[in-house]
Design a protein around this motif. Structure first.
Motif, PDB file in Angstrom:
ATOM      1  N   ALA A   1      -9.111   2.826   9.444  1.00  0.00           N
ATOM      2  CA  ALA A   1      -9.496   2.806   8.034  1.00  0.00           C
ATOM      3  C   ALA A   1      -8.256   3.055   7.173  1.00  0.00           C
ATOM      4  CB  ALA A   1     -10.552   3.876   7.766  1.00  0.00           C
ATOM      5  N   PRO A   2      -8.187   2.451   5.993  1.00  0.00           N
ATOM      6  CA  PRO A   2      -7.008   2.664   5.133  1.00  0.00           C
ATOM      7  C   PRO A   2      -6.904   4.103   4.661  1.00  0.00           C
ATOM      8  CG  PRO A   2      -8.710   1.435   3.971  1.00  0.00           C
ATOM      9  CD  PRO A   2      -9.149   1.518   5.400  1.00  0.00           C
ATOM     10  N   VAL A   3      -5.669   4.574   4.563  1.00  0.00           N
ATOM     11  CA  VAL A   3      -5.391   5.921   4.076  1.00  0.00           C
ATOM     12  C   VAL A   3      -4.625   5.808   2.769  1.00  0.00           C
ATOM     13  CG1 VAL A   3      -5.341   6.891   6.404  1.00  0.00           C
ATOM     14  CG2 VAL A   3      -3.217   6.055   5.368  1.00  0.00           C
ATOM     15  N   ALA A   4      -4.488   6.928   2.078  1.00  0.00           N
ATOM     16  CA  ALA A   4      -3.754   6.934   0.807  1.00  0.00           C
ATOM     17  C   ALA A   4      -2.291   6.547   1.042  1.00  0.00           C
ATOM     18  CB  ALA A   4      -3.837   8.309   0.162  1.00  0.00           C
ATOM     19  N   LEU A   5      -1.741   5.807   0.108  1.00  0.00           N
ATOM     20  CA  LEU A   5      -0.328   5.446   0.184  1.00  0.00           C
ATOM     21  C   LEU A   5       0.515   6.720   0.238  1.00  0.00           C
ATOM     22  CD1 LEU A   5       1.611   2.910  -0.124  1.00  0.00           C
ATOM     23  CD2 LEU A   5       1.870   3.663  -2.498  1.00  0.00           C
ATOM     24  N   PRO A   6       1.486   6.803   1.140  1.00  0.00           N
ATOM     25  CA  PRO A   6       2.354   7.997   1.155  1.00  0.00           C
ATOM     26  C   PRO A   6       2.987   8.238  -0.216  1.00  0.00           C
ATOM     27  CG  PRO A   6       2.739   6.645   3.100  1.00  0.00           C
ATOM     28  CD  PRO A   6       1.830   5.852   2.213  1.00  0.00           C
ATOM     29  N   SER A   7       3.129   9.484  -0.568  1.00  0.00           N
ATOM     30  CA  SER A   7       3.728   9.821  -1.860  1.00  0.00           C
ATOM     31  C   SER A   7       5.220   9.500  -1.830  1.00  0.00           C
ATOM     32  CB  SER A   7       3.528  11.309  -2.147  1.00  0.00           C
ATOM     33  OG  SER A   7       4.293  12.093  -1.239  1.00  0.00           O
ATOM     34  N   PRO A   8       5.820   9.280  -2.993  1.00  0.00           N
ATOM     35  CA  PRO A   8       7.259   8.991  -3.037  1.00  0.00           C
ATOM     36  C   PRO A   8       8.113  10.023  -2.301  1.00  0.00           C
ATOM     37  CG  PRO A   8       6.264   8.519  -5.157  1.00  0.00           C
ATOM     38  CD  PRO A   8       5.199   9.162  -4.324  1.00  0.00           C
ATOM     39  N   ALA A   9       7.677  11.285  -2.283  1.00  0.00           N
ATOM     40  CA  ALA A   9       8.438  12.320  -1.581  1.00  0.00           C
ATOM     41  C   ALA A   9       8.469  12.075  -0.072  1.00  0.00           C
ATOM     42  CB  ALA A   9       7.836  13.695  -1.875  1.00  0.00           C
TER      43      ALA A   9
ATOM     44  N   VAL B   1      -3.153   1.021   4.042  1.00  0.00           N
ATOM     45  CA  VAL B   1      -3.090   1.979   2.941  1.00  0.00           C
ATOM     46  C   VAL B   1      -3.890   1.435   1.761  1.00  0.00           C
ATOM     47  CG1 VAL B   1      -0.836   2.919   3.602  1.00  0.00           C
ATOM     48  CG2 VAL B   1      -0.948   0.942   2.064  1.00  0.00           C
ATOM     49  N   THR B   2      -4.282   2.338   0.886  1.00  0.00           N
ATOM     50  CA  THR B   2      -4.958   1.953  -0.338  1.00  0.00           C
ATOM     51  C   THR B   2      -4.396   2.778  -1.486  1.00  0.00           C
ATOM     52  OG1 THR B   2      -7.117   1.610  -1.390  1.00  0.00           O
ATOM     53  CG2 THR B   2      -6.876   3.570  -0.023  1.00  0.00           C
ATOM     54  N   PHE B   3      -4.281   2.168  -2.675  1.00  0.00           N
ATOM     55  CA  PHE B   3      -3.677   2.849  -3.815  1.00  0.00           C
ATOM     56  C   PHE B   3      -3.970   2.040  -5.076  1.00  0.00           C
ATOM     57  CE2 PHE B   3      -0.786  -0.168  -2.045  1.00  0.00           C
ATOM     58  CZ  PHE B   3      -0.067  -0.714  -3.101  1.00  0.00           C
ATOM     59  N   THR B   4      -3.686   2.634  -6.203  1.00  0.00           N
ATOM     60  CA  THR B   4      -3.868   1.972  -7.498  1.00  0.00           C
ATOM     61  C   THR B   4      -2.508   1.706  -8.117  1.00  0.00           C
ATOM     62  OG1 THR B   4      -6.000   3.062  -7.845  1.00  0.00           O
ATOM     63  CG2 THR B   4      -4.888   2.178  -9.793  1.00  0.00           C
TER      64      THR B   4
ATOM     65  N   VAL C   1      -5.136  -1.815 -10.793  1.00  0.00           N
ATOM     66  CA  VAL C   1      -6.045  -2.416  -9.825  1.00  0.00           C
ATOM     67  C   VAL C   1      -5.914  -1.670  -8.500  1.00  0.00           C
ATOM     68  CG1 VAL C   1      -4.320  -4.150  -9.163  1.00  0.00           C
ATOM     69  CG2 VAL C   1      -6.744  -4.580  -8.717  1.00  0.00           C
ATOM     70  N   VAL C   2      -7.031  -1.523  -7.806  1.00  0.00           N
ATOM     71  CA  VAL C   2      -7.015  -0.861  -6.502  1.00  0.00           C
ATOM     72  C   VAL C   2      -6.600  -1.893  -5.452  1.00  0.00           C
ATOM     73  CG1 VAL C   2      -8.370   0.343  -4.757  1.00  0.00           C
ATOM     74  CG2 VAL C   2      -8.808   0.762  -7.194  1.00  0.00           C
ATOM     75  N   LEU C   3      -5.531  -1.601  -4.742  1.00  0.00           N
ATOM     76  CA  LEU C   3      -4.973  -2.502  -3.739  1.00  0.00           C
ATOM     77  C   LEU C   3      -5.117  -1.891  -2.351  1.00  0.00           C
ATOM     78  CD1 LEU C   3      -1.649  -3.379  -5.602  1.00  0.00           C
ATOM     79  CD2 LEU C   3      -3.780  -4.689  -5.620  1.00  0.00           C
ATOM     80  N   THR C   4      -5.452  -2.718  -1.391  1.00  0.00           N
ATOM     81  CA  THR C   4      -5.507  -2.298   0.009  1.00  0.00           C
ATOM     82  C   THR C   4      -4.660  -3.258   0.821  1.00  0.00           C
ATOM     83  OG1 THR C   4      -7.742  -1.399  -0.219  1.00  0.00           O
ATOM     84  CG2 THR C   4      -6.992  -1.883   2.013  1.00  0.00           C
ATOM     85  N   GLY C   5      -3.798  -2.697   1.668  1.00  0.00           N
ATOM     86  CA  GLY C   5      -2.927  -3.564   2.462  1.00  0.00           C
ATOM     87  C   GLY C   5      -2.244  -2.803   3.571  1.00  0.00           C
ATOM     88  N   TYR C   6      -1.144  -3.356   4.038  1.00  0.00           N
ATOM     89  CA  TYR C   6      -0.447  -2.838   5.219  1.00  0.00           C
ATOM     90  C   TYR C   6       1.013  -2.550   4.873  1.00  0.00           C
ATOM     91  CZ  TYR C   6      -4.446  -5.282   7.272  1.00  0.00           C
ATOM     92  OH  TYR C   6      -5.713  -5.743   7.555  1.00  0.00           O
ATOM     93  N   LEU C   7       1.498  -1.416   5.314  1.00  0.00           N
ATOM     94  CA  LEU C   7       2.918  -1.112   5.128  1.00  0.00           C
ATOM     95  C   LEU C   7       3.753  -2.068   5.977  1.00  0.00           C
ATOM     96  CD1 LEU C   7       3.153   2.801   5.260  1.00  0.00           C
ATOM     97  CD2 LEU C   7       2.990   1.321   3.249  1.00  0.00           C
TER      98      LEU C   7
ATOM     99  N   ASP D   1       1.758  -5.604   2.451  1.00  0.00           N
ATOM    100  CA  ASP D   1       1.126  -6.891   2.746  1.00  0.00           C
ATOM    101  C   ASP D   1      -0.336  -6.779   2.317  1.00  0.00           C
ATOM    102  OD1 ASP D   1       1.097  -9.455   3.785  1.00  0.00           O
ATOM    103  OD2 ASP D   1       2.135  -8.865   5.614  1.00  0.00           O
ATOM    104  N   LEU D   2      -0.708  -7.472   1.269  1.00  0.00           N
ATOM    105  CA  LEU D   2      -2.017  -7.267   0.653  1.00  0.00           C
ATOM    106  C   LEU D   2      -3.159  -7.810   1.511  1.00  0.00           C
ATOM    107  CD1 LEU D   2      -3.196  -6.092  -1.989  1.00  0.00           C
ATOM    108  CD2 LEU D   2      -3.231  -8.443  -2.881  1.00  0.00           C
ATOM    109  N   GLU D   3      -4.177  -6.980   1.669  1.00  0.00           N
ATOM    110  CA  GLU D   3      -5.401  -7.393   2.355  1.00  0.00           C
ATOM    111  C   GLU D   3      -6.481  -7.769   1.341  1.00  0.00           C
ATOM    112  OE1 GLU D   3      -8.785  -5.538   5.389  1.00  0.00           O
ATOM    113  OE2 GLU D   3      -7.010  -4.349   4.861  1.00  0.00           O
ATOM    114  N   GLN D   4      -6.598  -6.960   0.319  1.00  0.00           N
ATOM    115  CA  GLN D   4      -7.564  -7.203  -0.751  1.00  0.00           C
ATOM    116  C   GLN D   4      -7.147  -6.403  -1.989  1.00  0.00           C
ATOM    117  OE1 GLN D   4     -11.442  -5.896   0.576  1.00  0.00           O
ATOM    118  NE2 GLN D   4     -10.706  -3.913   1.182  1.00  0.00           N
ATOM    119  N   PRO D   5      -7.589  -6.803  -3.193  1.00  0.00           N
ATOM    120  CA  PRO D   5      -8.560  -7.861  -3.513  1.00  0.00           C
ATOM    121  C   PRO D   5      -7.913  -9.243  -3.542  1.00  0.00           C
ATOM    122  CG  PRO D   5      -7.815  -6.818  -5.518  1.00  0.00           C
ATOM    123  CD  PRO D   5      -7.147  -6.075  -4.391  1.00  0.00           C
TER     124      PRO D   5
END
Length: 254
Positions: free
Chosen positions: A52-60, A75-78, A149-155, A198-202
Motif C-alpha cells: 500500500a502507498p505510504v506518505a512521501l518521505p519528508s525533505p529531511a 508513495v502518496t502526497f499532495t 492534487v493528490v498524487l500516488t506513484g513510485y519513487l 513515476d505517477l500511478e494515479q490520477p
C-alpha cells in the motif's frame, strides 16, 4: 629431437585448453549468480510494488534514501504542478509498464509541495510524440491548474547516461535519459528532490499523458547464457581430446 619438441607443443596446447575451459566455466557460473541476483531483485521489487502507498518521505529524509532499498516504493502526497516548461523523455518501450511497449515519450514536469520543495513527476506516457513537441504541450497544459492534487506513484532514481545515448534536443525539450536533475537544471526548475515520482494515479480524462501501475518484467536470459558457456567449455575439452587422439594415431601409436 622431434619427440622433445612435440612434448612442449602438447603441453602448451593443454595449458591453453585448460585456460579456455576455466574462463568459460567461470563465465557460466557468473551467469548463474546473476540469475540468482536477478530473481532476488524481481522478488524484492514485486513486493514493493504490491505494498500500500505510504506518505512521501519528508525533505529531511531525502538525503538518506537509497535506490537499492527505496526504488519502486509506492508513495502518496499532495502537490501542485508548477507552471514551468515540461520535458519529454524518449522511450522505445518500458520494462515496467505493460501498456507502454512501443515508442513514445514520458512527460516530466515539476510539482511543488506545500513547503515549497519541488518534486519531479513522470506524469505518464504519450505515444509517438518524439517529433511533435506541441502534442505533449497540449497534453501537459491541462494538468497545470494551479490547484493542489493528490498524487500516488513510485519513487524512482535518475538513470546514468551511457556513451550510446543521444544528446538531448533542447529546442524540443527532448531527453533520452531519465535524469530529472539534469532536466531540472536545463529548464530552470530549481533545486529538486533526489528522486522523481513515476505517477500511478490520477489519470487525465483522456488518459494523456497515461500514468499507470508498474509491473516488473526484467529480461532473464542468464540460464541460457550459462548453458552456452558450459557447452563451450565442454566443446573445448572434447576438441582437445580429439586432437590428441588424432595426433597419436598419425604417429602410429596405440
Amino acid at each position: 629431437m622431434n619427440s622433445t619438441a612435440r612434448k612442449p607443443r602438447v603441453a602448451g596446447f593443454a595449458l591453453f585448453t585448460l585456460f579456455l575451459t576455466a574462463v568459460f566455466v567461470a563465465l557460466g557460473v557468473w551467469q548463474l549468480q546473476r540469475r540468482t541476483a536477478k530473481h532476488e531483485l524481481v522478488a524484492a521489487l514485486t513486493e514493493r510494488l504490491a505494498q500500500a502507498p505510504v506518505a512521501l518521505p519528508s525533505p529531511a529524509q531525502w538525503a538518506a534514501l537509497d535506490p537499492a532499498r527505496d526504488e519502486f516504493r509506492r508513495v502518496t502526497f499532495t502537490a501542485t504542478y508548477a507552471p514551468l516548461p515540461d520535458a519529454m523523455v524518449y522511450s522505445s518501450g518500458s520494462a515496467v509498464r505493460k501498456d507502454a511497449s512501443g515508442p513514445g515519450t514520458w512527460a516530466f514536469l515539476p510539482a511543488r509541495l506545500a513547503g515549497g520543495e519541488v518534486v519531479v513527476i513522470d506524469a505518464g506516457f504519450v505515444e509517438n510524440t518524439m517529433q511533435d513537441r506541441s502534442v505533449e504541450d497540449r497534453a501537459v497544459k491541462k494538468l497545470v491548474t494551479g490547484q493542489p492534487v493528490v498524487l500516488t506513484g513510485y519513487l524512482r532514481f535518475p538513470e546514468a547516461s551511457g556513451w550510446m545515448n543521444p544528446a538531448e534536443n533542447r529546442d524540443k525539450r527532448l531527453w533520452f535519459v531519465r535524469d530529472h536533475r539534469a532536466i531540472a537544471s536545463a529548464l530552470g526548475w530549481g533545486a529538486v528532490a533526489p528522486f522523481y515520482v513515476d505517477l500511478e494515479q490520477p489519470a487525465p480524462e483522456n488518459n494523456v499523458p497515461r500514468p499507470g501501475p508498474l509491473d516488473v518484467h526484467l529480461k532473464d536470459d542468464h540460464l541460457q547464457y550459462a548453458i552456452t558457456w558450459f557447452t563451450l567449455a565442454g566443446s573445448v575439452l572434447i576438441a582437445f581430446g580429439v586432437w590428441v587422439r588424432t595426433r597419436r594415431e598419425s604417429q602410429g601409436r596405440p
